[in-house]
Design an enzyme around this catalytic site. Structure first.
Site, PDB file in Angstrom:
ATOM      1  N   GLU A 211       0.928  -1.288   0.148  1.00 22.98           N
ATOM      2  CA  GLU A 211       0.379   0.059   0.059  1.00 22.98           C
ATOM      3  C   GLU A 211       1.228   0.934  -0.085  1.00 22.98           C
ATOM      4  O   GLU A 211       1.659   1.061  -0.047  1.00 22.98           O
ATOM      5  CB  GLU A 211      -0.747  -0.209   0.790  1.00 22.98           C
ATOM      6  CG  GLU A 211       0.142  -0.383   1.842  1.00 22.98           C
ATOM      7  CD  GLU A 211      -0.616  -0.009   3.661  1.00 22.98           C
ATOM      8  OE1 GLU A 211      -2.020  -0.991   3.843  1.00 22.98           O
ATOM      9  OE2 GLU A 211      -0.551   0.077   4.403  1.00 22.98           O
TER      10      GLU A 211
ATOM     11  N   CYS B 223       3.425   7.977   0.784  1.00 21.14           N
ATOM     12  CA  CYS B 223       4.303   7.974   1.503  1.00 21.14           C
ATOM     13  C   CYS B 223       4.486   6.041   1.383  1.00 21.14           C
ATOM     14  O   CYS B 223       3.260   5.837   0.274  1.00 21.14           O
ATOM     15  CB  CYS B 223       3.244   7.285   3.206  1.00 21.14           C
ATOM     16  SG  CYS B 223       4.021   6.531   4.414  1.00 21.14           S
TER      17      CYS B 223
ATOM     18  N   CYS C 284       7.521  -7.201   6.720  1.00 28.47           N
ATOM     19  CA  CYS C 284       9.194  -6.451   6.971  1.00 28.47           C
ATOM     20  C   CYS C 284       9.765  -6.410   8.034  1.00 28.47           C
ATOM     21  O   CYS C 284       9.096  -7.567   8.968  1.00 28.47           O
ATOM     22  CB  CYS C 284       8.591  -4.497   7.567  1.00 28.47           C
ATOM     23  SG  CYS C 284       9.898  -4.097   8.510  1.00 28.47           S
TER      24      CYS C 284
ATOM     25  N   CYS D 218       8.472  -4.432  14.276  1.00 29.38           N
ATOM     26  CA  CYS D 218       9.048  -3.801  15.859  1.00 29.38           C
ATOM     27  C   CYS D 218       7.663  -4.088  16.913  1.00 29.38           C
ATOM     28  O   CYS D 218       6.283  -4.178  15.724  1.00 29.38           O
ATOM     29  CB  CYS D 218       8.579  -2.119  15.574  1.00 29.38           C
ATOM     30  SG  CYS D 218      10.276  -1.356  14.182  1.00 29.38           S
TER      31      CYS D 218
ATOM     32  N   CYS E 244       4.169  -2.609  15.217  1.00 28.23           N
ATOM     33  CA  CYS E 244       3.518  -2.655  14.298  1.00 28.23           C
ATOM     34  C   CYS E 244       3.263  -3.194  13.749  1.00 28.23           C
ATOM     35  O   CYS E 244       3.623  -4.325  13.655  1.00 28.23           O
ATOM     36  CB  CYS E 244       5.144  -1.783  13.848  1.00 28.23           C
ATOM     37  SG  CYS E 244       4.503  -1.370  11.597  1.00 28.23           S
TER      38      CYS E 244
ATOM     39  N   GLY F 122       7.652  -2.118   5.111  1.00 31.20           N
ATOM     40  CA  GLY F 122       8.783  -2.818   5.203  1.00 31.20           C
ATOM     41  C   GLY F 122      10.174  -1.538   5.677  1.00 31.20           C
ATOM     42  O   GLY F 122       9.893  -0.479   6.100  1.00 31.20           O
TER      43      GLY F 122
ATOM     44  N   SER G 237      13.009   6.299   5.746  1.00 33.47           N
ATOM     45  CA  SER G 237      12.826   6.547   7.435  1.00 33.47           C
ATOM     46  C   SER G 237      13.604   4.802   7.856  1.00 33.47           C
ATOM     47  O   SER G 237      12.958   3.955   6.825  1.00 33.47           O
ATOM     48  CB  SER G 237      11.112   5.939   7.561  1.00 33.47           C
ATOM     49  OG  SER G 237      11.294   6.702   8.985  1.00 33.47           O
TER      50      SER G 237
ATOM     51  N   SER H 274      13.801   5.428  13.087  1.00 36.18           N
ATOM     52  CA  SER H 274      13.112   5.403  14.230  1.00 36.18           C
ATOM     53  C   SER H 274      13.845   4.558  15.550  1.00 36.18           C
ATOM     54  O   SER H 274      14.188   3.882  15.632  1.00 36.18           O
ATOM     55  CB  SER H 274      11.754   3.937  13.489  1.00 36.18           C
ATOM     56  OG  SER H 274      11.304   4.561  12.549  1.00 36.18           O
ATOM     57  N   LEU H 275      13.920   5.836  16.426  1.00 40.34           N
ATOM     58  CA  LEU H 275      14.139   5.410  17.561  1.00 40.34           C
ATOM     59  C   LEU H 275      13.484   4.527  18.786  1.00 40.34           C
ATOM     60  O   LEU H 275      14.740   3.596  18.982  1.00 40.34           O
ATOM     61  CB  LEU H 275      15.489   6.406  18.244  1.00 40.34           C
ATOM     62  CG  LEU H 275      15.909   6.309  19.508  1.00 40.34           C
ATOM     63  CD1 LEU H 275      17.348   6.176  19.126  1.00 40.34           C
ATOM     64  CD2 LEU H 275      16.421   7.599  19.654  1.00 40.34           C
ATOM     65  N   HIS H 276      12.690   5.461  19.102  1.00 34.72           N
ATOM     66  CA  HIS H 276      12.179   4.863  20.336  1.00 34.72           C
ATOM     67  C   HIS H 276      12.288   4.513  21.294  1.00 34.72           C
ATOM     68  O   HIS H 276      11.097   3.879  22.380  1.00 34.72           O
ATOM     69  CB  HIS H 276      11.467   2.977  19.286  1.00 34.72           C
ATOM     70  CG  HIS H 276      10.097   3.754  18.028  1.00 34.72           C
ATOM     71  ND1 HIS H 276       9.625   4.616  18.032  1.00 34.72           N
ATOM     72  CD2 HIS H 276      10.831   2.797  17.365  1.00 34.72           C
ATOM     73  CE1 HIS H 276       9.217   4.699  16.400  1.00 34.72           C
ATOM     74  NE2 HIS H 276      10.297   3.476  15.908  1.00 34.72           N
TER      75      HIS H 276
ATOM     76  N   ASN I 105      -0.630   4.546  17.798  1.00 36.15           N
ATOM     77  CA  ASN I 105      -1.571   4.707  17.544  1.00 36.15           C
ATOM     78  C   ASN I 105      -2.160   2.623  17.759  1.00 36.15           C
ATOM     79  O   ASN I 105      -1.317   1.821  17.100  1.00 36.15           O
ATOM     80  CB  ASN I 105      -1.575   4.711  15.964  1.00 36.15           C
ATOM     81  CG  ASN I 105      -1.353   6.665  15.963  1.00 36.15           C
ATOM     82  OD1 ASN I 105      -2.104   6.679  16.499  1.00 36.15           O
ATOM     83  ND2 ASN I 105      -0.840   6.715  14.633  1.00 36.15           N
TER      84      ASN I 105
ATOM     85  N   CYS J 234       0.847   2.071   8.239  1.00 41.05           N
ATOM     86  CA  CYS J 234       1.883   1.434   7.549  1.00 41.05           C
ATOM     87  C   CYS J 234       1.519  -0.691   7.800  1.00 41.05           C
ATOM     88  O   CYS J 234       1.253  -0.598   7.978  1.00 41.05           O
ATOM     89  CB  CYS J 234       3.638   1.325   7.424  1.00 41.05           C
ATOM     90  SG  CYS J 234       3.706   1.429   9.470  1.00 41.05           S
TER      91      CYS J 234
HETATM   92  N1  SAH Z   1      11.007   0.518   8.700  1.00 36.12           N
HETATM   93  C1  SAH Z   1      10.775   1.464   8.847  1.00 36.12           C
HETATM   94  C2  SAH Z   1       9.819   2.049   8.334  1.00 36.12           C
HETATM   95  C3  SAH Z   1       8.244   1.697   8.879  1.00 36.12           C
HETATM   96  S1  SAH Z   1       7.812   3.487   9.101  1.00 36.12           S
HETATM   97  C4  SAH Z   1      11.649   2.283  10.269  1.00 36.12           C
HETATM   98  O1  SAH Z   1      11.507   1.411  11.114  1.00 36.12           O
HETATM   99  O2  SAH Z   1      11.634   3.382  10.098  1.00 36.12           O
HETATM  100  C5  SAH Z   1       6.965   3.742  10.006  1.00 36.12           C
HETATM  101  C6  SAH Z   1       6.983   5.141  11.071  1.00 36.12           C
HETATM  102  O3  SAH Z   1       5.625   4.832  11.814  1.00 36.12           O
HETATM  103  C7  SAH Z   1       8.335   4.430  12.204  1.00 36.12           C
HETATM  104  O4  SAH Z   1       8.721   4.723  12.698  1.00 36.12           O
HETATM  105  C8  SAH Z   1       7.510   3.357  12.499  1.00 36.12           C
HETATM  106  O5  SAH Z   1       8.074   3.409  14.250  1.00 36.12           O
HETATM  107  C9  SAH Z   1       6.042   4.033  13.186  1.00 36.12           C
HETATM  108  N2  SAH Z   1       4.574   3.000  13.672  1.00 36.12           N
HETATM  109  C10 SAH Z   1       4.802   2.270  12.831  1.00 36.12           C
HETATM  110  N3  SAH Z   1       3.202   1.437  13.458  1.00 36.12           N
HETATM  111  C11 SAH Z   1       3.514   2.523  14.671  1.00 36.12           C
HETATM  112  C12 SAH Z   1       1.693   2.598  15.319  1.00 36.12           C
HETATM  113  N4  SAH Z   1       1.143   1.512  15.905  1.00 36.12           N
HETATM  114  N5  SAH Z   1       1.845   3.482  16.066  1.00 36.12           N
HETATM  115  C13 SAH Z   1       2.804   4.508  16.171  1.00 36.12           C
HETATM  116  N6  SAH Z   1       3.789   4.497  14.813  1.00 36.12           N
HETATM  117  C14 SAH Z   1       4.027   3.374  14.745  1.00 36.12           C
END
Ligand code: SAH
Length: 352
Positions: A90, A103, A110, A114, A117, A160, A192, A215-217, A291, A334
């Protein structure tokens, strides 16, 4: 062969090999990328025999549009594409004043998996080709052009991990920026990544200066590897050093995405630790409240605690943005539309 990933010179050669004039290649490119036609038949200055040959040799489309979903405010549209092997990916179009951002997905599924995700739930299925990535933008560009608009920005934040599909992603960016194709500015393209150190360093060496988001988190390796299984391979310090290297080499600012998960990475102590970790980095920290994804036992923090987290970072001198999530009612994140089609269950909101 896919027409979108072919070089002009290759097409000239193919034409000459087939007894045609090389200048036809430029005409074909004009039809494709200036007139944005939908079919070979519309290329009216090419003779019928040549058009027939082109149909036989080149595919104009590697994606079939199988569904769209629009948010109630019409500002976010999700496109679900079927690939030649029936896999689904998508893209999301996000409209804002003066800005039409697409996007894109770089892989089906992927490898990062995570915890929060939807895209990585089933791991990596396959990588997309450069043409499959490019075409997501091109097709939406065609649709927008009918309303007198164009795609202005591209973010690799769909399904991905772009740096796990390095060559095809770099090739797709080159196609997007090609003056003979969509002629996008590298400054309007954002990659990203979950943080693949060697990929970040390699990207810094490319002859392109795209925006880079990590994507540090998490404020430390311990929490990070719990949230991002893939991150076990890389020490957080090495990942951050590679980001600084990217910023220095390309003179671009960098962004750290931080998805806030209640009770996991959202306390004031975590904010203090994060501020110390990114101190002096030429970065912006982008906070994304989690989310909810169906089937995952995670929670979004309360608004007050997000505000406190943000204020703590700001008091320590960190530049912070708090991403407003668009397309809430259409599950604009995503992986989610594809999952919804594959499975009967509706997966709710994500992040794009
Ligand atoms: N693999 C790459 C690209 C994915 S980007 C990466 O990890 O950066 C998607 C972004 O949305 C990332 O920062 C991811 O952490 C965030 N994301 C994905 N699912 C999410 C969710 N349910 N709630 C909030 N952020 C989310």
């Amino acid at each position: 062969m896919d027409i979108h990933s072919i070089q002009l010179d290759q097409l000239k050669k193919w034409l000459e090999d087939h007894g045609e004039k090389a200048f036809r290649a430029a005409q074909i490119f004009d039809w494709l990328y200036k007139s944005l036609v939908d079919s070979w038949d519309e290329m009216s200055n090419l003779n019928k025999a040549l058009r027939t040959r082109l149909v036989e040799e080149f595919s104009l489309r590697s994606l079939t549009l199988v569904g769209t979903e629009e948010s109630s405010d019409g500002q976010t549209v999700k496109y679900l594409w079927k690939l030649h092997d029936d896999k689904l990916v998508e893209s999301v179009l996000i409209l804002a004043p003066g800005r039409q951002t697409v996007c894109v997905s770089s892989q089906v599924g992927c490898p990062a998996r995570c915890a929060f995700c939807a895209s990585g739930k089933e791991g990596l299925i396959r990588s997309l080709s450069a043409a499959e990535i490019f075409e997501q933008v091109y097709r939406i560009h065609q649709i927008l052009s009918k309303q007198g608009q164009r795609v202005s920005n591209v973010v690799f934040m769909g399904m991905g991990e772009p740096l796990a599909n390095y060559d095809n992603v770099v090739h797709a960016i080159k196609l997007l920026c090609d003056p003979l194709r969509l002629h996008m500015s590298e400054r309007r393209i954002t990659v990203s990544t979950v943080g693949i150190v060697e990929g970040i360093k390699q990207l810094a060496q490319e002859d392109m200066k795209v925006n880079l988001v990590l994507s540090l988190h998490a404020p430390n390796q311990h929490i990070r590897k719990k949230i991002i299984p893939f991150a076990r391979k890389y020490d957080i310090e090495d990942v951050l050093s590679s980001m600084i290297y990217y910023a220095k080499t390309t003179s671009r600012d960098i962004t750290y995405e931080y998805t806030l998960l209640k009770g996991i990475n959202d306390s004031v102590e975590h904010a203090i630790e994060l501020a110390a970790l990114v101190k002096d980095h030429p970065c912006t920290v982008n906070l994304i409240p989690y989310n909810p994804v169906d089937g995952l036992n995670l929670k979004r923090p309360e608004k007050e605690s997000i505000e406190e987290f943000k204020a703590t970072l700001e008091n320590k001198g960190v530049v912070v943005t708090w991403r407003y999530t668009k397309g809430k009612d259409i599950a604009a994140a995503c992986g989610q539309l594809a999952l919804k089609k594959n499975q009967p269950k509706l997966v709710s909101l994500g992040s794009c």
